[in-house]
Design an enzyme around this catalytic site. Structure first.
Site, short mmCIF file in Angstrom:
data_model
loop_
_atom_site.label_atom_id
_atom_site.label_comp_id
_atom_site.label_asym_id
_atom_site.label_seq_id
_atom_site.Cartn_x
_atom_site.Cartn_y
_atom_site.Cartn_z
N ARG A 266 42.16 56.72 36.68
CA ARG A 266 41.16 55.47 36.94
C ARG A 266 39.93 56.06 36.54
O ARG A 266 39.15 55.07 35.98
CB ARG A 266 41.36 55.15 38.45
CG ARG A 266 42.24 53.90 38.65
CD ARG A 266 42.10 53.24 39.87
NE ARG A 266 42.30 53.92 41.22
CZ ARG A 266 43.43 54.39 41.82
NH1 ARG A 266 44.50 54.00 41.14
NH2 ARG A 266 43.50 54.99 42.71
N SER B 127 44.81 48.60 36.59
CA SER B 127 44.92 49.75 37.55
C SER B 127 46.40 49.75 38.02
O SER B 127 46.94 50.86 38.38
CB SER B 127 44.01 49.64 38.60
OG SER B 127 44.48 48.18 39.32
N ASP B 128 47.16 48.74 37.88
CA ASP B 128 48.56 48.75 38.39
C ASP B 128 49.13 47.64 37.41
O ASP B 128 48.76 46.76 36.75
CB ASP B 128 48.65 48.32 39.86
CG ASP B 128 47.84 47.02 40.19
OD1 ASP B 128 46.53 47.03 40.21
OD2 ASP B 128 48.57 45.97 40.42
N MET C 151 40.31 38.96 40.81
CA MET C 151 39.86 38.24 41.79
C MET C 151 38.60 37.46 41.78
O MET C 151 37.99 37.00 42.79
CB MET C 151 40.09 38.69 43.34
CG MET C 151 41.78 39.35 43.52
SD MET C 151 41.88 39.94 45.11
CE MET C 151 41.72 38.59 46.05
N GLU C 152 37.76 37.63 40.73
CA GLU C 152 36.40 37.39 40.53
C GLU C 152 36.23 36.65 39.31
O GLU C 152 35.00 35.85 39.57
CB GLU C 152 35.49 38.41 40.82
CG GLU C 152 35.65 39.19 42.25
CD GLU C 152 36.74 40.29 42.18
OE1 GLU C 152 37.34 40.39 41.23
OE2 GLU C 152 37.24 40.44 43.46
N HIS D 230 21.53 37.50 50.95
CA HIS D 230 22.45 38.83 50.87
C HIS D 230 22.09 39.91 50.25
O HIS D 230 22.84 40.99 50.14
CB HIS D 230 23.81 38.27 50.36
CG HIS D 230 24.31 37.15 51.33
ND1 HIS D 230 24.16 35.99 51.01
CD2 HIS D 230 25.12 37.26 52.51
CE1 HIS D 230 24.66 35.28 51.73
NE2 HIS D 230 25.53 36.08 52.67
N ARG E 291 31.79 51.81 43.94
CA ARG E 291 31.91 52.06 42.69
C ARG E 291 30.56 51.77 41.80
O ARG E 291 30.17 52.46 41.08
CB ARG E 291 32.78 51.09 42.07
CG ARG E 291 33.34 51.00 40.46
CD ARG E 291 34.05 52.49 40.22
NE ARG E 291 35.40 52.36 40.65
CZ ARG E 291 36.27 53.59 40.53
NH1 ARG E 291 35.89 54.72 39.87
NH2 ARG E 291 37.30 53.47 40.90
N GLY F 183 33.62 45.25 41.81
CA GLY F 183 33.70 44.74 43.27
C GLY F 183 33.39 45.56 44.40
O GLY F 183 32.76 45.33 45.40
N ARG G 101 31.17 41.81 34.66
CA ARG G 101 32.01 42.49 35.56
C ARG G 101 32.66 43.46 35.11
O ARG G 101 33.22 43.57 33.89
CB ARG G 101 32.94 41.11 36.04
CG ARG G 101 34.06 41.75 36.95
CD ARG G 101 34.86 40.81 37.72
NE ARG G 101 36.24 41.35 38.07
CZ ARG G 101 36.60 42.30 38.94
NH1 ARG G 101 35.81 42.69 39.67
NH2 ARG G 101 37.78 42.68 39.01
N VAL G 102 32.80 44.46 35.88
CA VAL G 102 33.52 45.82 35.40
C VAL G 102 34.56 46.09 36.56
O VAL G 102 33.85 46.51 37.66
CB VAL G 102 32.80 47.03 35.34
CG1 VAL G 102 31.94 46.77 33.69
CG2 VAL G 102 31.67 47.06 36.24
N GLY G 103 35.65 45.80 36.48
CA GLY G 103 36.83 45.97 37.43
C GLY G 103 38.17 46.37 37.28
O GLY G 103 38.54 46.69 36.09
N SER G 104 38.85 46.29 38.04
CA SER G 104 40.34 46.39 37.87
C SER G 104 40.80 45.22 37.66
O SER G 104 40.71 44.08 38.50
CB SER G 104 40.88 47.37 38.89
OG SER G 104 40.78 46.88 40.25
N ARG H 130 24.79 44.63 54.26
CA ARG H 130 26.56 44.81 54.52
C ARG H 130 26.76 45.77 53.68
O ARG H 130 28.12 45.87 53.26
CB ARG H 130 27.05 43.47 53.83
CG ARG H 130 26.55 42.31 54.80
CD ARG H 130 27.33 40.96 54.34
NE ARG H 130 26.75 40.04 55.12
CZ ARG H 130 27.54 39.30 56.01
NH1 ARG H 130 28.74 39.48 56.22
NH2 ARG H 130 27.21 38.44 56.88
N1 HPA Z 1 45.86 41.61 42.15
C1 HPA Z 1 44.83 41.17 42.18
N2 HPA Z 1 43.77 41.77 41.92
C2 HPA Z 1 43.90 43.03 41.47
C3 HPA Z 1 45.21 43.56 41.24
C4 HPA Z 1 46.32 42.69 41.55
O1 HPA Z 1 47.27 43.15 41.56
N3 HPA Z 1 44.97 44.78 40.83
C5 HPA Z 1 43.60 45.00 40.64
N4 HPA Z 1 43.10 43.85 41.11
#
Ligand code: HPA
Length: 249
Positions: free
Chosen positions: A218, A204-205, A181-182, A4, A24, A20, A87-90, A43
């Site tokens: 963000r 992020s939320d 999620m990771e 991959h 980004r 992710g 990992r750098v994410g939200s 991909r």
């Molecule tokens: N759920 C899963 N993954 C996420 C979320 C969430 O609410 N916000 C940012 N990544």
């Protein structure tokens, strides 16, 4: 070349940042790295290698969710010799005290995924961050006056839209700060290969208050997160295993 990631041997640095979102990855390479070149477009999962403060570093998109992330993490380690993966994410906040734009340094990752259950034949393995990376990231975050950071557990969910939304609340009652999620797959695969891993997430939320970040916010909090991830990756060293001398009487 691996399945991959279409990069030749040697094209990827031992230190890899893992967002992710592949776009980004491009933004990180353009914003933080010097002389970055793209080594993967398979991909559309972009990967770049460049330098940060004179140190060679790569940035590889992983896609969303543990099955996708696990593919890239495994190939990075097994085929390209990656040894420090950040990992750098939200993430979504699950508790009142963790606010949007805060940074969460994941000391460990709970999960609803079957990936570890299968790997350990039903045993519940506890995926944790590399301590040298975690400590360096906490120090870097503390040194940034404008950053509110938290060290604690996160929840790596297989579902962005959970069928049973009441269950994450149970995890929050037991100290879990945020959902993404990771990270669980990252920690497990890295540990199994003797590599170091950490997940740094910006909020992020907010699952409790419903608050969301604007795209400008963000970007700002993402920048702090990248600085923390890069500082941690290069500040910390592999910890030699402790040696004990038992003095007899
Ligand atoms: N759920 C899963 N993954 C996420 C979320 C969430 O609410 N916000 C940012 N990544």
């Amino acid at each position: 070349m691996s399945t991959h990631i279409g990069a030749p041997e040697g094209a990827i640095a031992p230190v890899v940042l893992l967002p992710g979102d592949p776009m980004r990855a491009k933004w990180i390479a353009e914003t933080f790295l010097t002389d970055a070149t793209c080594y993967n477009e398979v991909r559309g999962m972009y990967g770049f290698t460049g330098t940060w403060n004179g140190r060679r570093v790569s940035v590889q998109g992983t896609g969303m969710g543990q099955p996708s992330a696990a593919i890239y993490i495994t190939e990075l380690i097994e085929h390209y010799g990656a040894s420090t993966l950040v990992r750098v994410g939200s993430c979504g906040s699950m508790v009142e005290d963790v606010q949007i734009r805060d940074v969460v340094l994941a000391s460990g990752a709970c999960t609803d995924s079957a990936m570890n259950r299968l790997r350990f034949s039903g045993l519940d393995y506890a995926p944790v961050a590399d301590f040298s990376l975690l400590r360096a990231a906490a120090d870097a975050a503390d040194a940034m006056a404008e950053v509110r950071s938290h060290v604690g557990l996160i929840y790596s969910s297989d579902s962005f839209y959970p069928a049973r939304p009441e269950l994450p609340k149970r995890l929050a009652d037991y100290g879990v700060l945020g959902v993404e999620m990771e990270a669980s797959a990252l920690y497990t695969i890295a540990a199994g290969h003797g590599a170091r891993a950490l997940a740094v997430c910006t909020v992020s939320d907010h699952l409790v208050t419903g608050a969301e970040t604007t795209s400008a916010e963000r970007e700002q909090s993402f920048s702090a997160m990248i600085e923390i991830g890069l500082s941690a990756a290069f500040a910390s060293q592999h910890q030699a295993p402790p040696t004990f001398s038992v003095s007899g009487s």
